[in-house]
Design a protein around this motif. Structure first.
Motif, mmCIF file in Angstrom:
data_model
loop_
_atom_site.group_PDB
_atom_site.id
_atom_site.type_symbol
_atom_site.label_atom_id
_atom_site.label_comp_id
_atom_site.label_asym_id
_atom_site.label_seq_id
_atom_site.Cartn_x
_atom_site.Cartn_y
_atom_site.Cartn_z
ATOM 1 N N SER A 153 -1.331 -1.430 -11.492
ATOM 2 C CA SER A 153 -2.298 -0.338 -11.629
ATOM 3 C C SER A 153 -1.692 0.899 -12.290
ATOM 4 O O SER A 153 -2.356 1.929 -12.387
ATOM 5 C CB SER A 153 -2.857 0.042 -10.250
ATOM 6 O OG SER A 153 -3.538 -1.056 -9.671
ATOM 7 N N MET B 246 2.715 1.509 -3.440
ATOM 8 C CA MET B 246 1.826 1.832 -4.555
ATOM 9 C C MET B 246 1.238 3.226 -4.427
ATOM 10 O O MET B 246 0.891 3.855 -5.432
ATOM 11 C CB MET B 246 0.714 0.783 -4.647
ATOM 12 C CG MET B 246 1.211 -0.607 -5.012
ATOM 13 S SD MET B 246 -0.035 -1.906 -4.836
ATOM 14 C CE MET B 246 -1.166 -1.473 -6.158
ATOM 15 N N ARG B 247 1.138 3.722 -3.206
ATOM 16 C CA ARG B 247 0.517 5.034 -2.990
ATOM 17 C C ARG B 247 1.525 6.179 -3.140
ATOM 18 O O ARG B 247 1.200 7.220 -3.725
ATOM 19 C CB ARG B 247 -0.117 5.063 -1.604
ATOM 20 C CG ARG B 247 -0.858 6.353 -1.269
ATOM 21 C CD ARG B 247 -2.111 6.492 -2.103
ATOM 22 N NE ARG B 247 -2.844 7.694 -1.801
ATOM 23 C CZ ARG B 247 -3.796 7.785 -0.864
ATOM 24 N NH1 ARG B 247 -4.092 6.722 -0.138
ATOM 25 N NH2 ARG B 247 -4.425 8.909 -0.652
ATOM 26 N N TYR B 248 2.741 5.980 -2.639
ATOM 27 C CA TYR B 248 3.659 7.115 -2.534
ATOM 28 C C TYR B 248 4.936 6.976 -3.378
ATOM 29 O O TYR B 248 5.427 7.964 -3.901
ATOM 30 C CB TYR B 248 4.059 7.332 -1.063
ATOM 31 C CG TYR B 248 2.882 7.609 -0.168
ATOM 32 C CD1 TYR B 248 2.220 8.841 -0.210
ATOM 33 C CD2 TYR B 248 2.416 6.636 0.719
ATOM 34 C CE1 TYR B 248 1.131 9.099 0.604
ATOM 35 C CE2 TYR B 248 1.322 6.884 1.544
ATOM 36 C CZ TYR B 248 0.679 8.107 1.479
ATOM 37 O OH TYR B 248 -0.416 8.347 2.279
ATOM 38 N N SER C 227 2.434 -4.720 -7.665
ATOM 39 C CA SER C 227 2.589 -3.319 -7.256
ATOM 40 C C SER C 227 2.624 -2.378 -8.460
ATOM 41 O O SER C 227 2.349 -1.183 -8.323
ATOM 42 C CB SER C 227 3.865 -3.147 -6.428
ATOM 43 O OG SER C 227 5.023 -3.383 -7.218
ATOM 44 N N PHE D 19 0.831 -1.207 0.000
ATOM 45 C CA PHE D 19 0.000 0.000 0.000
ATOM 46 C C PHE D 19 0.865 1.256 0.000
ATOM 47 O O PHE D 19 0.626 2.192 -0.777
ATOM 48 C CB PHE D 19 -0.925 0.003 1.217
ATOM 49 C CG PHE D 19 -1.721 1.278 1.366
ATOM 50 C CD1 PHE D 19 -2.843 1.500 0.593
ATOM 51 C CD2 PHE D 19 -1.325 2.269 2.257
ATOM 52 C CE1 PHE D 19 -3.571 2.682 0.711
ATOM 53 C CE2 PHE D 19 -2.036 3.441 2.390
ATOM 54 C CZ PHE D 19 -3.168 3.652 1.610
ATOM 55 N N VAL D 20 1.873 1.275 0.847
ATOM 56 C CA VAL D 20 2.750 2.446 0.932
ATOM 57 C C VAL D 20 3.503 2.641 -0.384
ATOM 58 O O VAL D 20 3.588 3.758 -0.914
ATOM 59 C CB VAL D 20 3.735 2.294 2.110
ATOM 60 C CG1 VAL D 20 4.762 3.433 2.094
ATOM 61 C CG2 VAL D 20 2.986 2.276 3.432
#
Length: 571
Positions: free
Chosen positions: A258, A205-207, A255, A202-203
């Motif tokens: 997307s 892929m988000r940042y 990862s 999550f970290v």
């Protein structure tokens, strides 16, 4: 180094010889309409200790094999986009989980009955559940069935299988790390590591990943190197934290799934993946022993029959209960009548963890060769095979297959079309819109639900969802008053079935069928198509006529200007 007649051959020459042998075997496989994967497995056995023992550079081959498996799992993760996971659908999820449960439970009992140990039976039973996404997508794409209803359902439950194989690898690697610990401790450790991996993903892929990939994508060469580095790096990290290289590589691909660069990375990696998988199968051949293979022949035959017959039957049963026609269930079921390269990777991982012996690897390899070979022909000749078996497949279909009929009857109640266009690709969609612009009432039909949804939202063209390959679909359409049926379906067999179904229903309107070339047009003519449309030939003729007309106008204009500039003749 390899020595032949006193000549020492270095590792480079060995690998060159290996590639030549693989190319020759692959050419034979293509002629036999078989996946080159089969050729790779046979080459691996032939050049290893179980065969002619031609390759001695085991360390180099082993490293390339590990990179190949990492790239394979990376590409699988790369294709697992979150939006596709969300859109898998109930039927794909139910079919995928149902087939997994059936194969594991009954396969486990069958393998135990063959005299295998509990752990080996569990490993092999799990390995029997996985079908080859690479082979299925290639076969369905070549047949033009990737976007058909059964094709989309098959891709859906292949996604379920891909997720399952990674979870199984994580679970087995956890058992390898703590096999002496109590079960609750192993489960807690696995759950904790999965949670940690989810948070890390999550970290990232988000940042981190979006700006990093955008920066790398400025150079296509750099993007490829970054993708391989990312995949192998997380594979090594996955093994270090107690998962496996395979699980780490899968998460690395996931990862990036997307991002907007997924397709570009996947396209560039596919050739590298196929190249490196050769070394995996050579490394696999180095592990096999003919003395163990001989003892596994009859178990392999029984398990191959179980996969070839049992897996399709459970898929047909589940899809029949859910309200799909027997033909859709049959065609989707054929895609699970095999095991995959993942099955062999999974067994090889179990050997590396010390859970099972080489006998399981030999057994799984034999089952893989048999099922991949036979299921390939089953899929290639699925239409004749269905016609042969259709009379006995009625048990897998409800008296009224509600789900498929409901999807087909998304036609407005007041719509009485004059023209039915089957297949809304680029040619079919433009044809439908041009006919509608000419004042005809047109209904477009396509088996891609996303395309149908998009066109319905645009509201420019009446459309409905349905599989034009299925003659029974015609029963759900308003044939009364229909004046034209235009088929842009890509394969000849589907058009033959359509022509036969229209004749059975005494359709009195005009029928036009699209053909890519003269040879296909001749076959469609013999099948009874009264009007053949040739998009490429007609487009070339139209363009050529326009160019000739423009050229003549310019020549005439030049001649006129030349005559106008001449001095008047003296009398």
């Amino acid at each position: 180094m390899l020595t032949l007649s006193g000549v020492i051959i270095d590792p480079f020459a060995e690998l060159a010889m290996l590639l030549v042998i693989a190319a020759a075997a692959g050419a034979i496989a293509v002629q036999l309409r078989q996946p080159v994967l089969i050729a790779y497995i046979i080459v691996g056995i032939a050049v290893g200790p179980a065969g002619f023992e031609l390759v001695k550079s085991h360390d180099q081959v082993s490293v390339l094999a590990q990179i190949g498996v990492s790239v394979l799992l990376f590409v699988v993760g790369l294709k697992l986009d979150l939006t596709r996971v969300r859109d898998i659908g109930k039927v794909a999820l139910a079919t995928g989980l149902g087939q997994l449960a059936f194969t594991i439970v009954f396969g486990f009992l069958l393998i135990l009955a063959l005299g295998k140990g509990v752990v080996e039976a569990l490993y092999v039973a799990v390995a029997l559940t996985f079908s080859s996404t690479i082979i299925i997508v290639k076969l369905l794409s070549d047949k033009g069935e990737l976007d058909a209803l059964h094709g989309r359902i098959a891709i859906g439950f292949l996604i379920v299988q891909d997720i399952a194989v990674v979870i199984a690898m994580m679970a087995m690697s956890a058992l390898g790390a703590g096999s002496e610990a109590p079960p609750w401790e192993v489960v807690a450790s696995l759950a904790g590591r999965i949670l940690g991996a989810a948070v890390l993903m999550f970290v990232l892929m988000r940042y981190l990943i979006p700006p990093l990939v955008r920066s790398m994508a400025r150079s296509q060469e750099l993007l490829l190197i970054f993708a391989i580095a990312w995949g192998t790096g997380l594979a090594a990290l996955g093994e270090w934290v107690g998962f496996s290289k395979e699980a780490g590589a899968f998460l690395a691909g996931f990862s990036l799934a997307s991002t907007a660069y997924r397709e570009a990375i996947s396209a560039r990696l596919s050739g590298i993946r196929d190249f490196l998988l050769l070394f995996f199968f050579v490394d696999l051949g180095a592990e096999l022993d003919f003395s163990t293979l001989g003892a596994e022949v009859w178990p392999a035959v029984l398990l191959s029959l179980f996969v070839l017959i049992g897996n399709p039957l459970i898929v047909m049963a589940i899809m029949g209960v859910m309200g799909y026609r027997k033909r859709t269930g049959f065609l989707a079921g054929l895609t699970v009548a095999q095991i995959s390269e993942f099955s062999i990777v999974f067994i090889a991982m179990g050997i590396g963890l010390g859970h099972i012996g080489l006998e399981a690897l030999g057994l799984t390899t034999l089952v893989g060769i048999v099922t991949i070979t036979l299921s390939t022909y089953m899929i290639l000749y699925s239409q004749p095979l269905y016609r042969l078996l259709a009379p006995v497949l009625g048990v897998f279909e409800r008296a009224r297959p509600e789900r498929e009929i409901a999807a087909e009857q998304q036609v407005a109640a007041d719509l009485r079309p004059q023209v039915l266009v089957l297949g809304l690709g680029r040619y079919g969609l433009r044809m439908a819109k041009r006919l509608q612009a000419g004042g005809l009432r047109v209904l477009g039909v396509d088996c891609d639900p996303e395309l149908v949804r998009t066109l319905a939202q645009q509201g420019e063209l009446p459309v409905c969802f349905g599989d034009g390959h299925d003659p029974a679909f015609l029963d759900a359409l308003p044939l009364d008053g229909l004046q034209w049926v235009i088929s842009t379906l890509p394969d000849i067999e589907s058009n033959r079935m359509l022509l036969h179904a229209l004749a059975e229903r005494r359709f009195s309107g005009e029928i036009a069928v699209v053909a890519r070339d003269e040879a296909r047009g001749a076959k469609l003519w013999r099948a009874g198509a009264p009007i053949i449309l040739y998009p490429f030939r007609d487009a070339v003729d139209f363009a050529a006529d326009n160019i000739i007309a423009i050229h003549r106008k310019r020549v005439a204009a030049d001649d006129s200007r030349a005559l106008g500039g001449m001095p008047a003749s003296s009398g």
